[in-house]
Design a protein around this motif. Structure first.
Motif, mmCIF file in Angstrom:
data_model
loop_
_atom_site.group_PDB
_atom_site.id
_atom_site.type_symbol
_atom_site.label_atom_id
_atom_site.label_comp_id
_atom_site.label_asym_id
_atom_site.label_seq_id
_atom_site.Cartn_x
_atom_site.Cartn_y
_atom_site.Cartn_z
ATOM 1 N N UNK A 154 19.059 0.272 -19.870
ATOM 2 C CA UNK A 154 18.000 0.911 -20.730
ATOM 3 C C UNK A 154 16.640 0.207 -20.680
ATOM 4 N N UNK A 155 16.718 -1.407 -20.494
ATOM 5 C CA UNK A 155 15.676 -2.262 -20.604
ATOM 6 C C UNK A 155 14.974 -2.475 -19.394
ATOM 7 N N UNK A 156 15.678 -1.902 -18.275
ATOM 8 C CA UNK A 156 14.894 -1.852 -17.010
ATOM 9 C C UNK A 156 13.400 -1.372 -17.098
ATOM 10 N N UNK A 157 12.419 -1.822 -16.394
ATOM 11 C CA UNK A 157 12.317 -2.972 -15.527
ATOM 12 C C UNK A 157 12.208 -4.337 -16.030
ATOM 13 N N UNK A 158 11.903 -4.554 -17.499
ATOM 14 C CA UNK A 158 11.958 -5.947 -17.908
ATOM 15 C C UNK A 158 13.012 -6.778 -17.823
ATOM 16 N N UNK A 193 10.256 -9.646 -9.075
ATOM 17 C CA UNK A 193 9.545 -8.260 -9.140
ATOM 18 C C UNK A 193 9.860 -7.572 -10.623
ATOM 19 N N UNK A 194 10.222 -8.628 -11.451
ATOM 20 C CA UNK A 194 10.617 -8.093 -13.021
ATOM 21 C C UNK A 194 9.467 -7.518 -13.489
ATOM 22 N N UNK A 195 9.769 -6.161 -14.293
ATOM 23 C CA UNK A 195 8.431 -5.650 -14.805
ATOM 24 C C UNK A 195 7.729 -4.675 -14.185
ATOM 25 N N UNK A 196 8.310 -4.453 -12.888
ATOM 26 C CA UNK A 196 7.600 -3.530 -11.936
ATOM 27 C C UNK A 196 8.892 -2.566 -11.330
ATOM 28 N N UNK A 197 8.416 -1.438 -10.826
ATOM 29 C CA UNK A 197 9.480 -0.341 -10.162
ATOM 30 C C UNK A 197 9.894 -1.151 -8.870
ATOM 31 N N UNK A 198 11.034 -1.615 -8.966
ATOM 32 C CA UNK A 198 11.617 -2.536 -7.902
ATOM 33 C C UNK A 198 12.676 -1.957 -6.928
ATOM 34 N N UNK A 199 13.224 -0.588 -7.129
ATOM 35 C CA UNK A 199 14.289 -0.154 -6.521
ATOM 36 C C UNK A 199 14.210 -0.054 -5.143
ATOM 37 N N UNK A 213 13.930 -4.213 1.272
ATOM 38 C CA UNK A 213 14.167 -5.534 1.480
ATOM 39 C C UNK A 213 15.468 -5.767 2.204
ATOM 40 N N UNK A 214 16.363 -5.001 1.593
ATOM 41 C CA UNK A 214 17.792 -5.095 2.232
ATOM 42 C C UNK A 214 17.543 -4.661 3.713
ATOM 43 N N UNK A 215 16.977 -3.469 4.114
ATOM 44 C CA UNK A 215 16.810 -3.051 5.379
ATOM 45 C C UNK A 215 16.147 -4.143 6.281
ATOM 46 N N UNK A 216 15.117 -4.741 5.746
ATOM 47 C CA UNK A 216 14.333 -5.634 6.610
ATOM 48 C C UNK A 216 15.250 -6.685 7.049
ATOM 49 N N UNK A 217 16.005 -7.349 5.909
ATOM 50 C CA UNK A 217 16.923 -8.283 6.273
ATOM 51 C C UNK A 217 18.079 -8.244 6.678
#
Length: 171
Positions: A49-53, A87-93, A99-103
């Protein structure tokens, strides 16, 4: 709400992407790699519930990942968590999935590719080998005279003498 906006963004970004699955409006799966790729893996991201904080819950418990060693899963999760912190506090999904794809190669470089099983399975399918002993029985039984004639034509090694089948040209 913020989550609603990110949800809609994810839906539009990954529309038609077969790797993406929305498990619920706050839980998503993304398959990194093609379905036949032995190094493919699934990441599941769920929003508290507290995402993205606060950090999303990232899981690799999907059955799809059952061939990946727990050490590798842990190292992937650790690397993703570093990304989460940044990326906390931002839309990071989306950021995490990309990031996973690139790495992917780096993440999975220590994952042994288990191709052995698939090869041996394909050999086992089909007709079982007939043991050699059975094959020999099928040879026609020669009579003693036939055997003697054969023996006369061949030397003691069982090889025919040189020229036994030559055509007599002199005639």
């Amino acid at each position: 709400s913020f989550l609603q906006m990110e949800l809609e963004a994810l839906r539009s970004i990954y529309e038609g992407d077969l790797c993406f699955r929305e498990l619920s409006p706050v839980s998503f799966q993304y398959r990194i790699g093609e379905s036949g790729d032995p190094k493919a893996f699934l990441i599941e991201v769920s929003w508290p519930e507290t995402y993205p904080q606060t950090a999303p819950i990232i899981s690799m418990d999907a059955f799809f990942n059952n061939t990946i060693s727990s050490a590798i899963k842990q190292s992937i999760l650790d690397k993703l968590m570093v990304e989460v912190e940044a990326n906390l506090g931002t839309a990071m999904t989306y950021t995490l999935f990309e990031y996973a794809k690139d790495n992917k190669e780096v993440f999975m470089e220590n994952q042994p590719v288990n191709t052995v099983t698939s090869v041996s399975n394909s050999i086992a399918i089909g007709t079982p080998d007939v043991p050699a002993s059975k094959k020999k029985d099928k040879k026609e039984q020669l009579s003693k005279t036939q055997k003697r004639k054969l023996a006369d034509k061949t030397d003691n090694k069982g090889e025919l003498p040189r020229g036994w089948n030559w055509v007599d040209v002199i005639k």
